[in-house]
Design a protein around this motif. Sequence first.
Motif, mmCIF file in Angstrom:
data_model
loop_
_atom_site.group_PDB
_atom_site.id
_atom_site.type_symbol
_atom_site.label_atom_id
_atom_site.label_comp_id
_atom_site.label_asym_id
_atom_site.label_seq_id
_atom_site.Cartn_x
_atom_site.Cartn_y
_atom_site.Cartn_z
ATOM 1 N N ASN A 217 37.836 46.575 26.324
ATOM 2 C CA ASN A 217 37.674 47.017 27.704
ATOM 3 C C ASN A 217 38.947 47.639 28.249
ATOM 4 O OD1 ASN A 217 34.932 46.070 28.423
ATOM 5 N ND2 ASN A 217 35.768 44.030 28.044
ATOM 6 N N HIS A 218 38.785 48.451 29.268
ATOM 7 C CA HIS A 218 39.928 48.924 30.046
ATOM 8 C C HIS A 218 39.420 49.311 31.432
ATOM 9 C CE1 HIS A 218 38.277 52.727 28.439
ATOM 10 N NE2 HIS A 218 38.728 53.272 29.564
ATOM 11 N N PHE A 219 40.229 49.037 32.443
ATOM 12 C CA PHE A 219 39.815 49.363 33.807
ATOM 13 C C PHE A 219 41.023 49.363 34.734
ATOM 14 C CE2 PHE A 219 39.410 44.803 33.171
ATOM 15 C CZ PHE A 219 40.034 44.249 34.285
ATOM 16 N N PHE A 220 40.943 50.185 35.784
ATOM 17 C CA PHE A 220 41.947 50.207 36.831
ATOM 18 C C PHE A 220 41.632 49.103 37.834
ATOM 19 C CE2 PHE A 220 42.412 54.482 35.205
ATOM 20 C CZ PHE A 220 43.784 54.713 35.292
ATOM 21 N N LEU A 221 42.645 48.431 38.338
ATOM 22 C CA LEU A 221 42.419 47.356 39.299
ATOM 23 C C LEU A 221 41.735 47.852 40.560
ATOM 24 C CD1 LEU A 221 45.615 45.096 39.148
ATOM 25 C CD2 LEU A 221 43.415 44.777 38.017
ATOM 26 N N ASP A 222 42.098 49.066 41.000
ATOM 27 C CA ASP A 222 41.510 49.544 42.258
ATOM 28 C C ASP A 222 40.058 50.007 42.100
ATOM 29 O OD1 ASP A 222 41.919 51.900 40.917
ATOM 30 O OD2 ASP A 222 43.268 52.787 42.397
ATOM 31 N N GLU A 223 39.530 49.991 40.857
ATOM 32 C CA GLU A 223 38.121 50.312 40.642
ATOM 33 C C GLU A 223 37.222 49.092 40.840
ATOM 34 O OE1 GLU A 223 38.056 51.734 36.637
ATOM 35 O OE2 GLU A 223 38.324 53.830 37.229
ATOM 36 N N ILE A 224 37.829 47.912 40.808
ATOM 37 C CA ILE A 224 37.053 46.672 40.862
ATOM 38 C C ILE A 224 36.659 46.349 42.298
ATOM 39 C CG2 ILE A 224 37.038 44.223 40.279
ATOM 40 C CD1 ILE A 224 37.172 46.258 37.905
ATOM 41 N N THR A 225 35.381 46.094 42.508
ATOM 42 C CA THR A 225 34.876 45.758 43.849
ATOM 43 C C THR A 225 34.603 44.268 44.007
ATOM 44 O OG1 THR A 225 32.615 46.267 43.091
ATOM 45 C CG2 THR A 225 33.849 48.035 44.183
ATOM 46 N N SER A 226 34.233 43.588 42.912
ATOM 47 C CA SER A 226 33.971 42.153 42.994
ATOM 48 C C SER A 226 34.212 41.503 41.640
ATOM 49 C CB SER A 226 32.534 41.875 43.469
ATOM 50 O OG SER A 226 31.591 42.444 42.583
ATOM 51 N N VAL A 227 34.502 40.196 41.675
ATOM 52 C CA VAL A 227 34.830 39.436 40.465
ATOM 53 C C VAL A 227 34.052 38.121 40.463
ATOM 54 C CG1 VAL A 227 36.664 38.329 39.128
ATOM 55 C CG2 VAL A 227 37.167 40.416 40.433
ATOM 56 N N ASP B 243 50.428 56.766 36.310
ATOM 57 C CA ASP B 243 51.004 57.196 37.587
ATOM 58 C C ASP B 243 51.458 55.937 38.321
ATOM 59 O OD1 ASP B 243 50.540 59.881 36.981
ATOM 60 O OD2 ASP B 243 48.499 59.769 37.762
ATOM 61 N N THR B 244 50.881 55.649 39.463
ATOM 62 C CA THR B 244 51.269 54.429 40.185
ATOM 63 C C THR B 244 50.135 53.408 40.211
ATOM 64 O OG1 THR B 244 50.561 55.415 42.289
ATOM 65 C CG2 THR B 244 52.882 55.685 41.657
ATOM 66 N N LYS B 245 49.150 53.571 39.339
ATOM 67 C CA LYS B 245 48.000 52.682 39.324
ATOM 68 C C LYS B 245 48.095 51.704 38.145
ATOM 69 C CE LYS B 245 44.680 55.741 41.618
ATOM 70 N NZ LYS B 245 43.332 56.372 41.523
ATOM 71 N N ILE B 246 47.777 50.444 38.425
ATOM 72 C CA ILE B 246 47.768 49.422 37.376
ATOM 73 C C ILE B 246 46.404 49.405 36.692
ATOM 74 C CG2 ILE B 246 47.972 46.961 36.871
ATOM 75 C CD1 ILE B 246 49.719 46.684 39.343
ATOM 76 N N PHE B 247 46.409 49.381 35.371
ATOM 77 C CA PHE B 247 45.142 49.178 34.673
ATOM 78 C C PHE B 247 45.343 48.201 33.519
ATOM 79 C CE2 PHE B 247 46.904 52.634 32.168
ATOM 80 C CZ PHE B 247 46.397 52.479 30.889
#
Length: 300
Positions: A52-62, A42-46
């Motif tokens: 591994n795989h993950f959506f950027l907006d799922e990440i809270t800290s790095v 859709d309009t979400k980057i992952f």
Amino acid sequence: MIVIISKKKEITTTEVIKWLFRFEKKFILIHEDETFEIKMKDTKIFLESEKNHFFLDEITSVWYRRGGIKFKRFYYDNEGVNIHMNETQHWLEEYVMHILESKKHLNKQSNTHVNKLLVLDKARKAGLDVPDYYLSNNTKNVKLRRTITKPIAGNPTLQSIAKDTDGVLYTAVVDEHIKNDFFISFFQEKIEKDFEIRTFYLDGKCWSFAIFSQNDEQTKVDFRKYNTEVPNRNVRYNLPKSIEEKIHLLMLSLDLNCGSLDFIKSGEKYFFLEVNPIGQFLGLSFFCNYSLEKEIATYL
């Protein structure tokens, strides 16, 4: 979701992860051998790799520890198209890294390597005492046995051709003049120390310990030349608040919120030596019972 960027078999990373398991926190561990493809849903980057795989907006800290995220590049037969798409992919990768680094973070992949010379200049501006230093391509004006030299860039390990061992460039005292000129090198005033101090900095807070290295010939110039048979004594140490405040100013000026700093205590003065954003702190944590692995996991 927490993202940890590190290398395989990195013991510090493992110790922090143990606490994350205990806290029942979800995390993704990215190693240096992974290659990620930037995708859209859709309009979400992952990001997606074989592991591994993950959506950027799922990440809270790095937490950037070591290594780095690598991206898959697509190549095209048409030279003009390939040049254009290579540039396009570069800017897309930069945008993705910007989003990751805008999250709550400990260290950044983009500024993990600091320029030692600039750090010393900024340390002085922050009000810290720094031993006099200069650059030169000869030893004509060097004060023998009162001057040290050490690498400008990092702490390199050099592979030996003749022997099956590696060589490490430690800090060394200059005790003779060299006739010929050489590549530009770093020279600094040798400070007679009472002891050394290693300080771990995390988001405005400092933990320190004193290293009594001056009484051992092997470690008196550089404590990293560890004497495993007669180890240096290490004890908790409280830096003056004024020094900790100046450390905070220095780290802000370097855009670092985590790292290890080295000092020499000489008389009433604390001489700043250097900062390592990816510094070792497990020894400090173990000897002084600081539980810094827990502190990092809690921050994340």
